[in-house]
Design a protein around this motif. Structure first.
Motif, PDB file in Angstrom:
ATOM      1  N   THR A   1       0.684  11.722   1.555  1.00  0.00           N
ATOM      2  CA  THR A   1       1.669  12.519   1.884  1.00  0.00           C
ATOM      3  C   THR A   1       1.722  13.667   1.220  1.00  0.00           C
ATOM      4  OG1 THR A   1       2.983  10.551   2.445  1.00  0.00           O
ATOM      5  CG2 THR A   1       4.292  12.664   2.367  1.00  0.00           C
ATOM      6  N   TYR A   2       1.413  13.312   0.001  1.00  0.00           N
ATOM      7  CA  TYR A   2       1.241  14.344  -1.174  1.00  0.00           C
ATOM      8  C   TYR A   2      -0.029  15.521  -0.499  1.00  0.00           C
ATOM      9  CZ  TYR A   2      -0.609  16.697  -5.367  1.00  0.00           C
ATOM     10  OH  TYR A   2      -1.043  17.775  -6.385  1.00  0.00           O
ATOM     11  N   LEU A   3      -0.808  14.998  -0.391  1.00  0.00           N
ATOM     12  CA  LEU A   3      -1.933  15.726   0.045  1.00  0.00           C
ATOM     13  C   LEU A   3      -1.740  16.561   1.209  1.00  0.00           C
ATOM     14  CD1 LEU A   3      -5.144  13.389  -0.720  1.00  0.00           C
ATOM     15  CD2 LEU A   3      -4.560  15.431  -1.862  1.00  0.00           C
ATOM     16  N   ASP A   4      -1.122  16.143   2.272  1.00  0.00           N
ATOM     17  CA  ASP A   4      -0.519  16.669   3.331  1.00  0.00           C
ATOM     18  C   ASP A   4       0.131  17.928   2.892  1.00  0.00           C
ATOM     19  OD1 ASP A   4      -1.949  15.035   5.068  1.00  0.00           O
ATOM     20  OD2 ASP A   4      -0.271  13.949   5.614  1.00  0.00           O
TER      21      ASP A   4
ATOM     22  N   TRP B   1       0.722  -1.196   0.027  1.00  0.00           N
ATOM     23  CA  TRP B   1      -0.043   0.065  -0.081  1.00  0.00           C
ATOM     24  C   TRP B   1       0.794   1.059  -0.042  1.00  0.00           C
ATOM     25  CZ3 TRP B   1      -1.178   2.085   5.453  1.00  0.00           C
ATOM     26  CH2 TRP B   1      -0.373   1.465   6.247  1.00  0.00           C
ATOM     27  N   TYR B   2       2.170   1.186  -0.746  1.00  0.00           N
ATOM     28  CA  TYR B   2       2.975   2.423  -0.670  1.00  0.00           C
ATOM     29  C   TYR B   2       2.253   3.425  -1.289  1.00  0.00           C
ATOM     30  CZ  TYR B   2       4.306   1.449  -5.705  1.00  0.00           C
ATOM     31  OH  TYR B   2       4.381   1.307  -6.685  1.00  0.00           O
ATOM     32  N   GLU B   3       1.441   3.078  -2.445  1.00  0.00           N
ATOM     33  CA  GLU B   3       0.916   4.271  -3.297  1.00  0.00           C
ATOM     34  C   GLU B   3       0.054   5.129  -2.455  1.00  0.00           C
ATOM     35  OE1 GLU B   3      -0.524   1.393  -6.270  1.00  0.00           O
ATOM     36  OE2 GLU B   3       0.614   2.394  -7.935  1.00  0.00           O
ATOM     37  N   ALA B   4      -0.827   4.509  -1.673  1.00  0.00           N
ATOM     38  CA  ALA B   4      -1.683   5.145  -0.762  1.00  0.00           C
ATOM     39  C   ALA B   4      -1.043   6.064   0.119  1.00  0.00           C
ATOM     40  CB  ALA B   4      -2.787   4.158   0.130  1.00  0.00           C
ATOM     41  N   THR B   5       0.034   5.685   0.816  1.00  0.00           N
ATOM     42  CA  THR B   5       0.867   6.452   1.752  1.00  0.00           C
ATOM     43  C   THR B   5       1.550   7.432   0.935  1.00  0.00           C
ATOM     44  OG1 THR B   5       1.496   4.308   2.636  1.00  0.00           O
ATOM     45  CG2 THR B   5       2.752   6.367   3.157  1.00  0.00           C
TER      46      THR B   5
END
Length: 357
Positions: free
Chosen positions: A305-308, A297-301
């Motif tokens: 992080t991008y949205l943050d 699930w690295y893509e979700a992480t």
């Protein structure tokens, strides 16, 4: 070499043939996977079929300890994993069916065993489907050769094991679903600007010629700038490792930026909006480098992080404009000039303090 167990007994309700899955063939060693779970998903549990005994009567065939337990032990003995950092595989048995009928001269019996199973990778979420095995074995036997039955059943499970092992050997190095590690490669470099896009360059600050849009006549502000950042991603798999390349663009759009009355003071205020984006991206990259990414699930992480970071950019821009009153408060503007200069050098203590309020 194979060892097979055939147990016959005759209780009050009739005879049954019990088959034990117990292969003592050469194990598959040093593998990056282990089969640690088997689920029997057949619609009809219990017997796998019927065979004829020496008197020609049909007898039910069942797995000695139950299909799921027998199969799990079979695969556990069959595969010897390499270390502990291996893929955990779940097997789902959809069909195991044995059909036997008498030959034309009634002196031999002809049978067919069919097996349909699926292999799934286990992880943090629902098991992920990898591949299916569908196989069958036909046999002929004399009436007194009931020992053929466990041999054939064992053989078809052995075929399934060899099929999956071959598939894994072909896929494990380049299939992203089988990767055990994620490696980030970050590209953050100065790009050449052009008419439509000006990229951030510490050696070439903004000039008023970069503001190409027509001023908003009704706006109470003297100037406006459109700044942001973007990420381009590319994913490859090498030697069982996911290589995730992230390339950053920090930019302003001339055709959405304008000025009414150019001045050095106003230009500095707009430049600082551009600096804010640079600082946020620096902090974003710092966070990325500290992440422990799970291949499942690295893509979700990365998306989270991008949205943050994107939210942080918008918030910091709002705080900057509010505290400097869009540059009209010269004292606050000078304070922000010093704060942003320090942040561009990597000292984010004041930025953290501002964001924490």
């Amino acid at each position: 070499m194979f060892t097979f167990f055939l147990v016959l007994y005759q209780p009050a309700f009739g005879q049954k043939v019990y088959v034990g899955l117990s292969s003592q063939s050469k194990e598959i060693s040093d593998k990056r996977y282990q089969i640690d779970e088997v689920i029997d998903l057949r619609i009809k549990k219990g017997k796998i079929g019927d065979v004829h005994d020496i008197n020609g009567k049909l007898q039910a065939v069942e797995l000695k300890e139950g299909l799921d337990d027998e199969a799990r032990q079979f695969f556990k003995r069959r595969v010897n994993p390499l270390g502990q950092n291996v893929q955990n595989i779940q097997v789902r048995i959809f069909e195991l069916n044995l059909v036997e009928k008498a030959g034309l001269k009634n002196k031999v019996y002809e049978g067919d065993v069919q097996l349909v199973i699926g292999f799934f990778k286990k992880g943090e979420f629902e098991p992920f489907h990898l591949v299916d095995f569908t196989g069958s074995i036909q046999y002929r036997r004399s009436p007194n050769r009931l020992d053929i039955i466990p041999e054939v059943v064992n053989k078809i499970f052995l075929n399934a094991s060899e099929y999956f092992d071959t598939w894994m050997n072909m896929q494990v190095m380049n299939n992203p679903n089988l990767a055990t590690e994620v490696q980030l490669e970050i590209i953050d470099r100065v790009k050449a600007s052009h008419q439509d896009t000006v990229y951030y360059d510490p050696n070439h600050p903004l000039v008023w010629e970069d503001f190409a849009d027509q001023p908003r006549g009704k706006s109470k502000f003297n100037a406006s700038i459109f700044t942001s950042f973007a990420i381009q991603g590319k994913t490859t798999v090498e030697a069982g490792k996911i290589i995730q390349i992230l390339e950053f663009d920090i930019y302003m759009l001339p055709n959405q930026s304008w000025v009414k009355s150019p001045s050095d003071y106003s230009l500095n205020h707009e430049q600082r909006h551009f600096d804010v984006v640079r600082i946020v991206v620096d902090r974003f990259i710092h966070t990325l480098k500290s992440l422990n990414l799970d291949p499942d699930w690295y893509e979700a992480t990365l998306n989270d992080t991008y949205l943050d970071a994107y939210r942080e950019m918008n918030r910091l821009q709002e705080i900057y404009d509010k505290q400097t009153r869009h540059g009209m408060d010269t004292v606050e503007q000078e304070r922000w000039n010093r704060m942003l200069d320090e942040a561009l050098k990597g000292n984010w203590s004041e930025i953290d303090r501002v964001l924490s309020k």
